[in-house]
Design an enzyme around this catalytic site. Structure first.
Site, PDB file in Angstrom:
ATOM      1  N   ASP A  34       0.858  -1.185   0.000  1.00  0.00           N
ATOM      2  CA  ASP A  34       0.000   0.000   0.000  1.00  0.00           C
ATOM      3  C   ASP A  34       0.891   1.231   0.000  1.00  0.00           C
ATOM      4  O   ASP A  34       2.032   1.187   0.470  1.00  0.00           O
ATOM      5  CB  ASP A  34      -0.893   0.003   1.249  1.00  0.00           C
ATOM      6  CG  ASP A  34      -2.100   0.910   1.065  1.00  0.00           C
ATOM      7  OD1 ASP A  34      -3.160   0.410   0.640  1.00  0.00           O
ATOM      8  OD2 ASP A  34      -1.979   2.137   1.319  1.00  0.00           O
ATOM      9  N   ASP A  52       4.504   2.686  -3.803  1.00  0.00           N
ATOM     10  CA  ASP A  52       3.751   3.646  -4.602  1.00  0.00           C
ATOM     11  C   ASP A  52       3.622   3.038  -6.000  1.00  0.00           C
ATOM     12  O   ASP A  52       4.615   2.877  -6.708  1.00  0.00           O
ATOM     13  CB  ASP A  52       4.526   4.974  -4.652  1.00  0.00           C
ATOM     14  CG  ASP A  52       3.804   6.015  -5.497  1.00  0.00           C
ATOM     15  OD1 ASP A  52       2.769   5.685  -6.111  1.00  0.00           O
ATOM     16  OD2 ASP A  52       4.289   7.160  -5.549  1.00  0.00           O
ATOM     17  N   TYR A 142     -13.955   8.684 -12.969  1.00  0.00           N
ATOM     18  CA  TYR A 142     -13.756   7.306 -12.496  1.00  0.00           C
ATOM     19  C   TYR A 142     -14.330   6.312 -13.522  1.00  0.00           C
ATOM     20  O   TYR A 142     -13.665   5.351 -13.919  1.00  0.00           O
ATOM     21  CB  TYR A 142     -14.447   7.169 -11.144  1.00  0.00           C
ATOM     22  CG  TYR A 142     -14.471   5.785 -10.549  1.00  0.00           C
ATOM     23  CD1 TYR A 142     -13.301   5.117 -10.210  1.00  0.00           C
ATOM     24  CD2 TYR A 142     -15.699   5.157 -10.273  1.00  0.00           C
ATOM     25  CE1 TYR A 142     -13.342   3.854  -9.627  1.00  0.00           C
ATOM     26  CE2 TYR A 142     -15.740   3.902  -9.685  1.00  0.00           C
ATOM     27  CZ  TYR A 142     -14.554   3.251  -9.373  1.00  0.00           C
ATOM     28  OH  TYR A 142     -14.616   2.008  -8.789  1.00  0.00           O
ATOM     29  N   LYS A 146     -12.435   3.579 -15.826  1.00  0.00           N
ATOM     30  CA  LYS A 146     -12.735   2.143 -15.760  1.00  0.00           C
ATOM     31  C   LYS A 146     -13.095   1.605 -17.151  1.00  0.00           C
ATOM     32  O   LYS A 146     -12.711   0.501 -17.521  1.00  0.00           O
ATOM     33  CB  LYS A 146     -13.875   1.871 -14.765  1.00  0.00           C
ATOM     34  CG  LYS A 146     -13.466   2.031 -13.297  1.00  0.00           C
ATOM     35  CD  LYS A 146     -12.416   1.011 -12.891  1.00  0.00           C
ATOM     36  CE  LYS A 146     -11.971   1.135 -11.447  1.00  0.00           C
ATOM     37  NZ  LYS A 146     -10.816   0.298 -11.098  1.00  0.00           N
TER      38      LYS A 146
HETATM   39  C1  AKB Z   1     -17.949   4.086  -5.967  1.00  0.00           C
HETATM   40  O1  AKB Z   1     -19.025   4.382  -5.421  1.00  0.00           O
HETATM   41  O2  AKB Z   1     -17.233   4.897  -6.563  1.00  0.00           O
HETATM   42  C2  AKB Z   1     -17.524   2.630  -5.965  1.00  0.00           C
HETATM   43  C3  AKB Z   1     -17.995   1.909  -7.179  1.00  0.00           C
HETATM   44  C4  AKB Z   1     -19.426   1.634  -7.384  1.00  0.00           C
HETATM   45  O3  AKB Z   1     -17.188   1.540  -7.978  1.00  0.00           O
HETATM   46  N1  AKB Z   1     -18.009   1.985  -4.780  1.00  0.00           N
END
Ligand code: AKB
Length: 315
Positions: A34, A52, A142, A146
């Protein structure tokens, strides 16, 4: 013999997955790592290495000197923090994945695990029983990272034979460690407030339905896909994965059945928009068909299990 490295082991998933991997491979075959040295205190049963993931030289050295054969790459910036720090989120989420895929290719690693998320879906995605293959168009950093990550995983599998496996996790709920920076985190925080006898201020609206999963099911799914024969893992981007869906109101009511005096206030903030862009429920029939996925916990069983165990847990 397998030698397993978990990157980002101190997080919500890593804290529990590490001990499951130790049960499977033996404590000497697992290294938890970590960014934060403080995470070491969670791993008195196996080796810990401060690391890291953005430091490519140290990462390569560790993998070589320890003859690592499998990597679980769990380090990531989640959805809510990602919206506050978009460029940092993109850089960390993408660069770390690409450097691990490159290392896996060069060093012929046996397997790589990388988590994806329901965040790959967006406002134009069918909301109910969201199919494995459909329009995505995520509108969070995010989610974009992904989705791009999924394409890279498939690319490295097809072009270079890297055995990378991935699941699109719903919101994960556990009581053994706190989540950090996600939109589904309310479903963890609510249990702590209920136990402490406080009113819970929910940052999502009472009717915001989201796919969710209790941590023991998430750990089981992760081990199941990683232990499945290579040819059974037919999807090399990431598998839809599902257990239950509920709204904050439904979770509150499930807790209130056990703790009648518990109370809640709804104060939606910026995370509401993120939740609104995600599915209500997902269709995970490919995972069930290809490698036998089956969940165990619904909202009632999960709520009881957490309320029994949480008060005894030492953080
Ligand atoms: C988030 O809420 O960002 C995560 C996810 C659903 O990937 N828990």
């Amino acid at each position: 013999m397998e030698k397993v490295l978990i990157i980002g082991a101190g997080g919500q998933l890593g804290s529990e997955l590490t001990s499951a991997l130790c049960d499977q491979h033996g404590n000497d075959a697992v290294i938890a790592s970590d960014l934060h040295e403080t995470a070491k205190s969670k791993f008195d049963y196996c080796r810990f290495q401060q690391l890291d993931v953005m430091d490519n030289d140290s990462l390569k050295k560790l993998i070589k000197s320890e003859s690592i054969t499998q990597i679980y790459h769990l380090a990531a910036v989640l959805s809510a923090v990602g919206e506050k720090k978009p460029l940092f989120a993109w850089q960390l989420n993408m660069e770390s994945l690409l450097s691990i895929l490159e290392i896996a290719k060069e060093s012929n690693l046996d397997k790589v695990y990388w988590p994806s998320s329901i965040a790959v879906f967006g406002p134009n995605t069918p909301k109910t029983n969201t199919p494995q293959f459909c329009v995505k168009e995520p509108n969070t950093v995010y989610g974009i990272s992904k989705q791009a990550g999924e394409r890279w995983c498939q690319y490295y599998f097809e072009k270079y034979g890297v055995d990378v496996r991935s699941l699109r996790y719903p919101g994960l709920i556990g009581y053994k460690s706190l989540p950090g920076g996600g939109t589904t985190d309310y479903a963890v925080d609510i249990f702590h407030k209920a136990i402490e006898g406080e009113t819970f201020e929910c940052f999502l609206d009472k009717d915001s339905y989201l796919p969710m999963m209790y941590m023991p099911d998430a750990i089981k799914a992760t081990l199941d896909i990683m232990n499945a024969p290579r040819e059974s893992v037919k999807i090399r981007s990431s598998y839809n994965l599902s257990a239950m869906s509920f709204s904050p109101k439904e979770l509150f009511e499930a807790i209130q059945t056990e703790i009648p005096e518990f109370s809640i206030l709804y104060k939606p903030d910026f995370r509401q928009e993120i939740a609104d862009s995600w599915p209500d429920s997902v269709d995970d029939s490919h995972a069930r068909l290809d490698w036998g996925w089956n969940h165990q916990f619904g909202i009632k069983e999960m709520t009881r299990d957490i309320l029994v165990n949480l008060p005894n847990f030492q953080f």
